[in-house]
Enzyme design. Sequence first.
Site, PDB file in Angstrom:
ATOM      1  N   LYS A 154       1.093  25.459 -16.396  1.00  0.00           N
ATOM      2  CA  LYS A 154       1.485  26.839 -16.477  1.00  0.00           C
ATOM      3  C   LYS A 154       1.332  27.439 -18.060  1.00  0.00           C
ATOM      4  CE  LYS A 154       5.450  25.652 -14.476  1.00  0.00           C
ATOM      5  NZ  LYS A 154       4.783  24.604 -13.792  1.00  0.00           N
ATOM      6  N   ILE A 155       1.995  26.767 -18.894  1.00  0.00           N
ATOM      7  CA  ILE A 155       2.105  27.110 -20.313  1.00  0.00           C
ATOM      8  C   ILE A 155       0.458  27.187 -20.796  1.00  0.00           C
ATOM      9  CG2 ILE A 155       2.675  26.784 -22.561  1.00  0.00           C
ATOM     10  CD1 ILE A 155       5.344  25.646 -21.350  1.00  0.00           C
ATOM     11  N   THR A 232       4.098  22.641 -29.108  1.00  0.00           N
ATOM     12  CA  THR A 232       5.049  23.320 -28.665  1.00  0.00           C
ATOM     13  C   THR A 232       5.660  22.582 -27.182  1.00  0.00           C
ATOM     14  OG1 THR A 232       3.847  24.943 -27.302  1.00  0.00           O
ATOM     15  CG2 THR A 232       4.665  25.213 -29.631  1.00  0.00           C
ATOM     16  N   SER A 233       5.227  21.379 -27.104  1.00  0.00           N
ATOM     17  CA  SER A 233       5.519  20.649 -25.874  1.00  0.00           C
ATOM     18  C   SER A 233       6.769  19.770 -25.938  1.00  0.00           C
ATOM     19  CB  SER A 233       4.262  20.016 -25.447  1.00  0.00           C
ATOM     20  OG  SER A 233       4.502  19.720 -23.973  1.00  0.00           O
ATOM     21  N   ARG A 234       6.573  18.420 -26.537  1.00  0.00           N
ATOM     22  CA  ARG A 234       7.438  17.727 -26.804  1.00  0.00           C
ATOM     23  C   ARG A 234       7.046  16.684 -27.762  1.00  0.00           C
ATOM     24  NH1 ARG A 234      10.435  20.461 -23.989  1.00  0.00           N
ATOM     25  NH2 ARG A 234      11.568  19.916 -22.133  1.00  0.00           N
ATOM     26  N   ASP A 258       7.126  23.302 -32.530  1.00  0.00           N
ATOM     27  CA  ASP A 258       8.285  23.745 -32.161  1.00  0.00           C
ATOM     28  C   ASP A 258       9.045  22.644 -31.809  1.00  0.00           C
ATOM     29  OD1 ASP A 258       9.967  25.910 -31.600  1.00  0.00           O
ATOM     30  OD2 ASP A 258       9.549  25.479 -29.393  1.00  0.00           O
ATOM     31  N   GLU A 263      14.311  15.457 -32.474  1.00  0.00           N
ATOM     32  CA  GLU A 263      14.945  16.664 -32.860  1.00  0.00           C
ATOM     33  C   GLU A 263      16.518  16.674 -32.277  1.00  0.00           C
ATOM     34  OE1 GLU A 263      12.377  18.984 -30.353  1.00  0.00           O
ATOM     35  OE2 GLU A 263      14.107  19.222 -29.084  1.00  0.00           O
ATOM     36  N   HIS A 295      12.413  24.505 -31.654  1.00  0.00           N
ATOM     37  CA  HIS A 295      12.550  24.460 -30.463  1.00  0.00           C
ATOM     38  C   HIS A 295      12.773  25.929 -29.658  1.00  0.00           C
ATOM     39  CE1 HIS A 295      12.348  21.463 -26.565  1.00  0.00           C
ATOM     40  NE2 HIS A 295      12.145  22.717 -26.202  1.00  0.00           N
ATOM     41  N   GLN A 296      12.305  26.891 -30.399  1.00  0.00           N
ATOM     42  CA  GLN A 296      12.566  28.025 -29.838  1.00  0.00           C
ATOM     43  C   GLN A 296      11.490  28.877 -28.981  1.00  0.00           C
ATOM     44  OE1 GLN A 296      12.617  30.019 -34.045  1.00  0.00           O
ATOM     45  NE2 GLN A 296      11.996  31.590 -32.757  1.00  0.00           N
ATOM     46  N   PHE A 298      10.986  28.800 -25.865  1.00  0.00           N
ATOM     47  CA  PHE A 298      11.438  29.454 -24.707  1.00  0.00           C
ATOM     48  C   PHE A 298      12.166  30.323 -24.942  1.00  0.00           C
ATOM     49  CE2 PHE A 298      16.073  28.356 -24.753  1.00  0.00           C
ATOM     50  CZ  PHE A 298      16.055  27.480 -25.741  1.00  0.00           C
TER      51      PHE A 298
HETATM   52  P1  NAD Z   1       3.243  22.072 -16.312  1.00  0.00           P
HETATM   53  O1  NAD Z   1       3.775  21.068 -15.367  1.00  0.00           O
HETATM   54  O2  NAD Z   1       2.864  23.536 -15.529  1.00  0.00           O
HETATM   55  O3  NAD Z   1       1.835  21.657 -16.908  1.00  0.00           O
HETATM   56  C1  NAD Z   1       1.700  20.323 -17.459  1.00  0.00           C
HETATM   57  C2  NAD Z   1       0.449  19.958 -17.124  1.00  0.00           C
HETATM   58  O4  NAD Z   1       0.034  18.876 -17.831  1.00  0.00           O
HETATM   59  C3  NAD Z   1       0.024  19.808 -15.809  1.00  0.00           C
HETATM   60  O5  NAD Z   1      -1.324  20.627 -15.457  1.00  0.00           O
HETATM   61  C4  NAD Z   1      -0.253  18.091 -15.693  1.00  0.00           C
HETATM   62  O6  NAD Z   1      -1.646  17.730 -14.959  1.00  0.00           O
HETATM   63  C5  NAD Z   1      -0.777  18.085 -17.425  1.00  0.00           C
HETATM   64  N1  NAD Z   1      -0.990  16.660 -17.558  1.00  0.00           N
HETATM   65  C6  NAD Z   1      -0.056  15.512 -17.225  1.00  0.00           C
HETATM   66  N2  NAD Z   1      -0.381  14.358 -17.728  1.00  0.00           N
HETATM   67  C7  NAD Z   1      -1.346  14.797 -18.455  1.00  0.00           C
HETATM   68  C8  NAD Z   1      -2.135  13.922 -19.681  1.00  0.00           C
HETATM   69  N3  NAD Z   1      -2.025  12.751 -19.679  1.00  0.00           N
HETATM   70  N4  NAD Z   1      -3.105  14.721 -20.245  1.00  0.00           N
HETATM   71  C9  NAD Z   1      -3.273  16.006 -20.208  1.00  0.00           C
HETATM   72  N5  NAD Z   1      -2.583  16.923 -19.463  1.00  0.00           N
HETATM   73  C10 NAD Z   1      -1.738  16.195 -18.647  1.00  0.00           C
HETATM   74  O7  NAD Z   1       4.303  22.307 -17.371  1.00  0.00           O
HETATM   75  P2  NAD Z   1       4.338  23.513 -18.305  1.00  0.00           P
HETATM   76  O8  NAD Z   1       5.289  24.359 -17.851  1.00  0.00           O
HETATM   77  O9  NAD Z   1       3.022  23.937 -18.700  1.00  0.00           O
HETATM   78  O10 NAD Z   1       5.003  22.741 -19.473  1.00  0.00           O
HETATM   79  C11 NAD Z   1       4.468  21.957 -20.433  1.00  0.00           C
HETATM   80  C12 NAD Z   1       5.262  21.444 -21.471  1.00  0.00           C
HETATM   81  O11 NAD Z   1       6.017  22.347 -22.327  1.00  0.00           O
HETATM   82  C13 NAD Z   1       6.493  20.614 -20.645  1.00  0.00           C
HETATM   83  O12 NAD Z   1       6.372  19.464 -20.139  1.00  0.00           O
HETATM   84  C14 NAD Z   1       7.601  20.621 -21.849  1.00  0.00           C
HETATM   85  O13 NAD Z   1       7.573  19.522 -22.334  1.00  0.00           O
HETATM   86  C15 NAD Z   1       7.007  21.824 -22.606  1.00  0.00           C
HETATM   87  N6  NAD Z   1       7.856  22.947 -22.965  1.00  0.00           N
HETATM   88  C16 NAD Z   1       8.343  23.434 -24.100  1.00  0.00           C
HETATM   89  C17 NAD Z   1       9.019  24.792 -24.363  1.00  0.00           C
HETATM   90  C18 NAD Z   1       9.750  25.120 -25.664  1.00  0.00           C
HETATM   91  O14 NAD Z   1      10.717  25.665 -25.722  1.00  0.00           O
HETATM   92  N7  NAD Z   1       8.737  24.536 -26.399  1.00  0.00           N
HETATM   93  C19 NAD Z   1       9.653  25.150 -23.233  1.00  0.00           C
HETATM   94  C20 NAD Z   1       9.226  24.758 -21.711  1.00  0.00           C
HETATM   95  C21 NAD Z   1       8.209  23.693 -21.702  1.00  0.00           C
END
Ligand code: NAD
Length: 329
Positions: A154-155, A232-234, A258, A263, A295-296, A298
């Site tokens: 999604k992101i 911005t993921s983890r 982020d 953290e 981590h902002q 969201f």
């Molecule tokens: P999502 O589940 O919609 O998408 C994650 C994608 O990663 C999926 O398409 C999945 O197939 C893919 N994936 C799985 N294993 C993989 C790999 N080895 N290599 C590449 N891609 C792989 O999740 P999302 O809603 O897009 O969120 C993504 C990440 O963003 C979350 O896991 C979360 O850690 C992070 N996040 C951060 C914040 C923030 O405030 N910074 C907020 C929300 C989410």
Amino acid sequence: MKLAVFNSKSYDKTFFTQNLTAYPLDITYFDVSLNQQTAELAAGFSAVCIFVNDIADKTTLDILKAGGTELIALRCAGFNNVDVQYAKQIGLKICRVPEYSPEAVAEHTVGLMLTLSRKFHKAYNRVKEDNFSLVGLMGFNLHNKTVGIIGTGKIGLAVAKILTGFGCKLLCYDPNQSEQIKAVGGRYVELDQLIAQSDIISLHCPLMPQTQYLINHASIDKMKPNVMLINTSRGGLLKTDDVLQALKQKKIGYLGLDVYELEANLFFEDLSTEIIDDDIFQRLLTFPNVLVTGHQGFFTEEALNCIAQTTLNNVITILNGEKTGNELF
Ligand code: NAD
């Protein structure tokens, strides 16, 4: 029905309170994080609501179960901080908010890219001091740059849509390919090719054993010189020490974070009067080409409203024995 909200901040209370009218829930807010030391606070609460840096390991889950908790409601999408298999084994239910506003995180991601490339953070300070010199503020166009998106859920998709508007070329990697990504012009390639050919690399995959330290010494070696890296993921997707070395060697030209591996000891708190003893984090902040936000990604009104609504609905529905589709198992 009683809900204990751990790690709660003023903004959590605001958005839960605004949305609570529709739900018969009795909420108690705890400032502390959920962990082995604090889990006993949840005794007597049928549901516990936690966030990204609360730690629901085996011992914590045992204490929750013994105290009568039936459900852990994550008010976030990621669940790497919960021992999901063990929760399942002892009969604790878990739910999350799988989608609240991918655009919030995507816009923050692109904000980091633009700030690093156009040096807004430096320009802001200069102009405040009546320093209108442009020396040292030279940027680069995003237009025509190759951006590698790792994780096209999604992101990742929301980032791709924005960057298409900037005229970027998009290389993508994800074990599960998305037709929507292809429709906006993203081209799926192998991870090594993405890493080798991208001017900017942006991480949008979850943290799992397979993705931990995806960015490490070996992968950084394959990157273009002066690459921009955005996470911005983890935090655990990067081996921070390796990234630090690459910044010192001027291999990584720009770093936007982020999230950070450690953290949990830092983010979401005002530590401005404390001594921070994380030397790696403090060293990161000394680089002129590193931008860290706490981590902002969201943190928008739209996202917080959706998180509160979905979480309250998850808790009521699941405690009533029904499904929302947001359960982890
Ligand atoms: P999502 O589940 O919609 O998408 C994650 C994608 O990663 C999926 O398409 C999945 O197939 C893919 N994936 C799985 N294993 C993989 C790999 N080895 N290599 C590449 N891609 C792989 O999740 P999302 O809603 O897009 O969120 C993504 C990440 O963003 C979350 O896991 C979360 O850690 C992070 N996040 C951060 C914040 C923030 O405030 N910074 C907020 C929300 C989410």
